[in-house]
Design a protein around this motif. Sequence first.
Motif, PDB file in Angstrom:
ATOM      1  N   LEU A   1       0.852  -1.178   0.000  1.00  0.00           N
ATOM      2  CA  LEU A   1       0.000   0.000   0.000  1.00  0.00           C
ATOM      3  C   LEU A   1       0.893   1.234   0.000  1.00  0.00           C
ATOM      4  O   LEU A   1       1.919   1.250   0.682  1.00  0.00           O
ATOM      5  N   SER A   2       0.494   2.253  -0.744  1.00  0.00           N
ATOM      6  CA  SER A   2       1.369   3.410  -0.931  1.00  0.00           C
ATOM      7  C   SER A   2       0.559   4.694  -1.021  1.00  0.00           C
ATOM      8  O   SER A   2      -0.478   4.739  -1.692  1.00  0.00           O
ATOM      9  N   ARG A   3       1.056   5.747  -0.355  1.00  0.00           N
ATOM     10  CA  ARG A   3       0.429   7.062  -0.513  1.00  0.00           C
ATOM     11  C   ARG A   3       0.876   7.719  -1.817  1.00  0.00           C
ATOM     12  O   ARG A   3       0.290   8.697  -2.251  1.00  0.00           O
ATOM     13  N   TYR A   4       1.929   7.156  -2.411  1.00  0.00           N
ATOM     14  CA  TYR A   4       2.346   7.587  -3.737  1.00  0.00           C
ATOM     15  C   TYR A   4       1.584   6.757  -4.769  1.00  0.00           C
ATOM     16  O   TYR A   4       1.277   5.581  -4.522  1.00  0.00           O
ATOM     17  N   PRO A   5       1.301   7.311  -5.929  1.00  0.00           N
ATOM     18  CA  PRO A   5       0.674   6.489  -6.972  1.00  0.00           C
ATOM     19  C   PRO A   5       1.639   5.388  -7.420  1.00  0.00           C
ATOM     20  O   PRO A   5       2.856   5.565  -7.389  1.00  0.00           O
ATOM     21  N   ILE A   6       1.086   4.265  -7.819  1.00  0.00           N
ATOM     22  CA  ILE A   6       1.890   3.122  -8.241  1.00  0.00           C
ATOM     23  C   ILE A   6       1.892   3.084  -9.770  1.00  0.00           C
ATOM     24  O   ILE A   6       0.861   2.848 -10.401  1.00  0.00           O
ATOM     25  N   ARG A   7       3.058   3.337 -10.355  1.00  0.00           N
ATOM     26  CA  ARG A   7       3.153   3.386 -11.815  1.00  0.00           C
ATOM     27  C   ARG A   7       3.131   1.980 -12.409  1.00  0.00           C
ATOM     28  O   ARG A   7       2.539   1.745 -13.464  1.00  0.00           O
ATOM     29  N   GLU A   8       3.778   1.046 -11.729  1.00  0.00           N
ATOM     30  CA  GLU A   8       3.854  -0.316 -12.270  1.00  0.00           C
ATOM     31  C   GLU A   8       4.007  -1.296 -11.124  1.00  0.00           C
ATOM     32  O   GLU A   8       4.660  -1.003 -10.117  1.00  0.00           O
ATOM     33  N   ALA A   9       3.405  -2.469 -11.266  1.00  0.00           N
ATOM     34  CA  ALA A   9       3.583  -3.546 -10.290  1.00  0.00           C
ATOM     35  C   ALA A   9       3.762  -4.849 -11.049  1.00  0.00           C
ATOM     36  O   ALA A   9       3.135  -5.067 -12.088  1.00  0.00           O
ATOM     37  N   ARG A  10       4.654  -5.687 -10.547  1.00  0.00           N
ATOM     38  CA  ARG A  10       4.892  -6.986 -11.175  1.00  0.00           C
ATOM     39  C   ARG A  10       4.889  -8.077 -10.110  1.00  0.00           C
ATOM     40  O   ARG A  10       5.269  -7.838  -8.968  1.00  0.00           O
ATOM     41  N   VAL A  11       4.475  -9.249 -10.500  1.00  0.00           N
ATOM     42  CA  VAL A  11       4.530 -10.425  -9.632  1.00  0.00           C
ATOM     43  C   VAL A  11       5.656 -11.314 -10.151  1.00  0.00           C
ATOM     44  O   VAL A  11       5.671 -11.689 -11.326  1.00  0.00           O
ATOM     45  N   ILE A  12       6.605 -11.636  -9.276  1.00  0.00           N
ATOM     46  CA  ILE A  12       7.719 -12.502  -9.664  1.00  0.00           C
ATOM     47  C   ILE A  12       7.655 -13.761  -8.797  1.00  0.00           C
ATOM     48  O   ILE A  12       8.120 -13.767  -7.654  1.00  0.00           O
ATOM     49  N   PRO A  13       7.046 -14.826  -9.294  1.00  0.00           N
ATOM     50  CA  PRO A  13       6.915 -16.046  -8.487  1.00  0.00           C
ATOM     51  C   PRO A  13       8.248 -16.760  -8.327  1.00  0.00           C
ATOM     52  O   PRO A  13       9.086 -16.737  -9.236  1.00  0.00           O
ATOM     53  N   LEU A  14       8.442 -17.363  -7.178  1.00  0.00           N
ATOM     54  CA  LEU A  14       9.622 -18.196  -6.945  1.00  0.00           C
ATOM     55  C   LEU A  14       9.379 -19.541  -7.622  1.00  0.00           C
ATOM     56  O   LEU A  14       8.406 -20.229  -7.320  1.00  0.00           O
ATOM     57  N   LEU A  15      10.267 -19.921  -8.513  1.00  0.00           N
ATOM     58  CA  LEU A  15      10.063 -21.144  -9.286  1.00  0.00           C
ATOM     59  C   LEU A  15      10.537 -22.393  -8.557  1.00  0.00           C
ATOM     60  O   LEU A  15      10.243 -23.506  -8.961  1.00  0.00           O
ATOM     61  N   VAL A  16      11.304 -22.207  -7.484  1.00  0.00           N
ATOM     62  CA  VAL A  16      11.757 -23.340  -6.676  1.00  0.00           C
ATOM     63  C   VAL A  16      11.155 -23.190  -5.283  1.00  0.00           C
ATOM     64  O   VAL A  16      11.282 -22.145  -4.660  1.00  0.00           O
ATOM     65  N   GLN A  17      10.468 -24.207  -4.815  1.00  0.00           N
ATOM     66  CA  GLN A  17       9.817 -24.119  -3.513  1.00  0.00           C
ATOM     67  C   GLN A  17      10.393 -25.172  -2.573  1.00  0.00           C
ATOM     68  O   GLN A  17      10.746 -26.272  -2.985  1.00  0.00           O
ATOM     69  N   GLY A  18      10.461 -24.785  -1.312  1.00  0.00           N
ATOM     70  CA  GLY A  18      11.036 -25.701  -0.334  1.00  0.00           C
ATOM     71  C   GLY A  18      10.115 -26.842   0.043  1.00  0.00           C
ATOM     72  O   GLY A  18      10.559 -27.934   0.386  1.00  0.00           O
ATOM     73  N   TYR A  19       8.799 -26.587  -0.024  1.00  0.00           N
ATOM     74  CA  TYR A  19       7.847 -27.639   0.356  1.00  0.00           C
ATOM     75  C   TYR A  19       6.582 -27.475  -0.465  1.00  0.00           C
ATOM     76  O   TYR A  19       6.071 -26.363  -0.616  1.00  0.00           O
ATOM     77  N   ASP A  20       6.100 -28.548  -1.030  1.00  0.00           N
ATOM     78  CA  ASP A  20       4.904 -28.508  -1.849  1.00  0.00           C
ATOM     79  C   ASP A  20       3.692 -28.818  -0.975  1.00  0.00           C
ATOM     80  O   ASP A  20       3.365 -29.972  -0.720  1.00  0.00           O
ATOM     81  N   TRP A  21       3.031 -27.768  -0.517  1.00  0.00           N
ATOM     82  CA  TRP A  21       1.863 -27.946   0.362  1.00  0.00           C
ATOM     83  C   TRP A  21       0.767 -28.744  -0.332  1.00  0.00           C
ATOM     84  O   TRP A  21       0.085 -29.569   0.289  1.00  0.00           O
ATOM     85  N   TYR A  22       0.598 -28.512  -1.619  1.00  0.00           N
ATOM     86  CA  TYR A  22      -0.484 -29.188  -2.334  1.00  0.00           C
ATOM     87  C   TYR A  22      -0.292 -30.704  -2.295  1.00  0.00           C
ATOM     88  O   TYR A  22      -1.194 -31.449  -1.945  1.00  0.00           O
ATOM     89  N   ARG A  23       0.919 -31.148  -2.630  1.00  0.00           N
ATOM     90  CA  ARG A  23       1.177 -32.597  -2.629  1.00  0.00           C
ATOM     91  C   ARG A  23       1.033 -33.165  -1.218  1.00  0.00           C
ATOM     92  O   ARG A  23       0.532 -34.265  -1.026  1.00  0.00           O
ATOM     93  N   GLY A  24       1.491 -32.391  -0.223  1.00  0.00           N
ATOM     94  CA  GLY A  24       1.381 -32.874   1.150  1.00  0.00           C
ATOM     95  C   GLY A  24      -0.054 -33.055   1.588  1.00  0.00           C
ATOM     96  O   GLY A  24      -0.420 -34.069   2.202  1.00  0.00           O
ATOM     97  N   GLU A  25      -0.912 -32.087   1.247  1.00  0.00           N
ATOM     98  CA  GLU A  25      -2.316 -32.166   1.650  1.00  0.00           C
ATOM     99  C   GLU A  25      -3.045 -33.282   0.902  1.00  0.00           C
ATOM    100  O   GLU A  25      -3.983 -33.886   1.431  1.00  0.00           O
ATOM    101  N   LYS A  26      -2.637 -33.557  -0.316  1.00  0.00           N
ATOM    102  CA  LYS A  26      -3.312 -34.581  -1.106  1.00  0.00           C
ATOM    103  C   LYS A  26      -3.157 -35.978  -0.507  1.00  0.00           C
ATOM    104  O   LYS A  26      -3.913 -36.886  -0.822  1.00  0.00           O
ATOM    105  N   ARG A  27      -2.159 -36.137   0.368  1.00  0.00           N
ATOM    106  CA  ARG A  27      -1.949 -37.464   0.954  1.00  0.00           C
ATOM    107  C   ARG A  27      -3.066 -37.839   1.923  1.00  0.00           C
ATOM    108  O   ARG A  27      -3.224 -38.988   2.287  1.00  0.00           O
TER     109      ARG A  27
END
Length: 234
Positions: A199-225
Amino acid sequence: DFVRYQEPPLLSYAELVELGTIDEIRPGLKEKMTTLLRTPFLSNEAHYAGAQPILPDVPGLGPSLRVVMWNIERGLRLDEVKLAFTDADAFLQTRDDEIPGTVVSQVKEELEVLQTADILVLQELDWGMKRTGYREVVRELGAALKMNWAYAVEFLEVDPIDLGTEKFDEMPEEERAQLRKDIEVDKDLYRGLHGTAILSRYPIREARVIPLLVQGYDWYRGEKRGVSPIESAK
């Protein structure tokens, strides 16, 4: 020339249930999910309403850019979070039983820091989750604080309990019906989003999402068990 408002297409309840029950995601749904996870929500409505930075005057530094980072735990106590940023006295009244008199002055100083920040980085914000009343946490904060904001979805909540689809077949029959009722969700309001916001009191000119492609733990696979033998024994 700032974007006034943008958001990626949201997934329907049926699509979220599909994500929670399959291993191989069909191409059309995968593309829609990827767009949602990589496209930021962005609002500069506060800028067009006349929002201005505070630029707190810090002794020894002068006018400064103050940035605050806070994990607000999904927004479970959102109304108190709003007060912490907008009304110190009202916030303290809500916490009379929790804040010893000896530290009130220190808490007031910390609240002043919060309230004079021009940029906030907040983690663990829900959007359309039953546990937080299906509230769009970042949108509410942006309106209450008169700040522009950007929101990135970190993950989608597709656990059967969150979705209200868990059958509790391992539970005694007399408890099963009540448990199923307890987790029922409003399918029209459920969005299943959990993420991070700036959140910013300045206007936001641009925003990007940079996902981490390597994850330490796969919650989805764990929950599927499913439920482990030890949990079943409990």
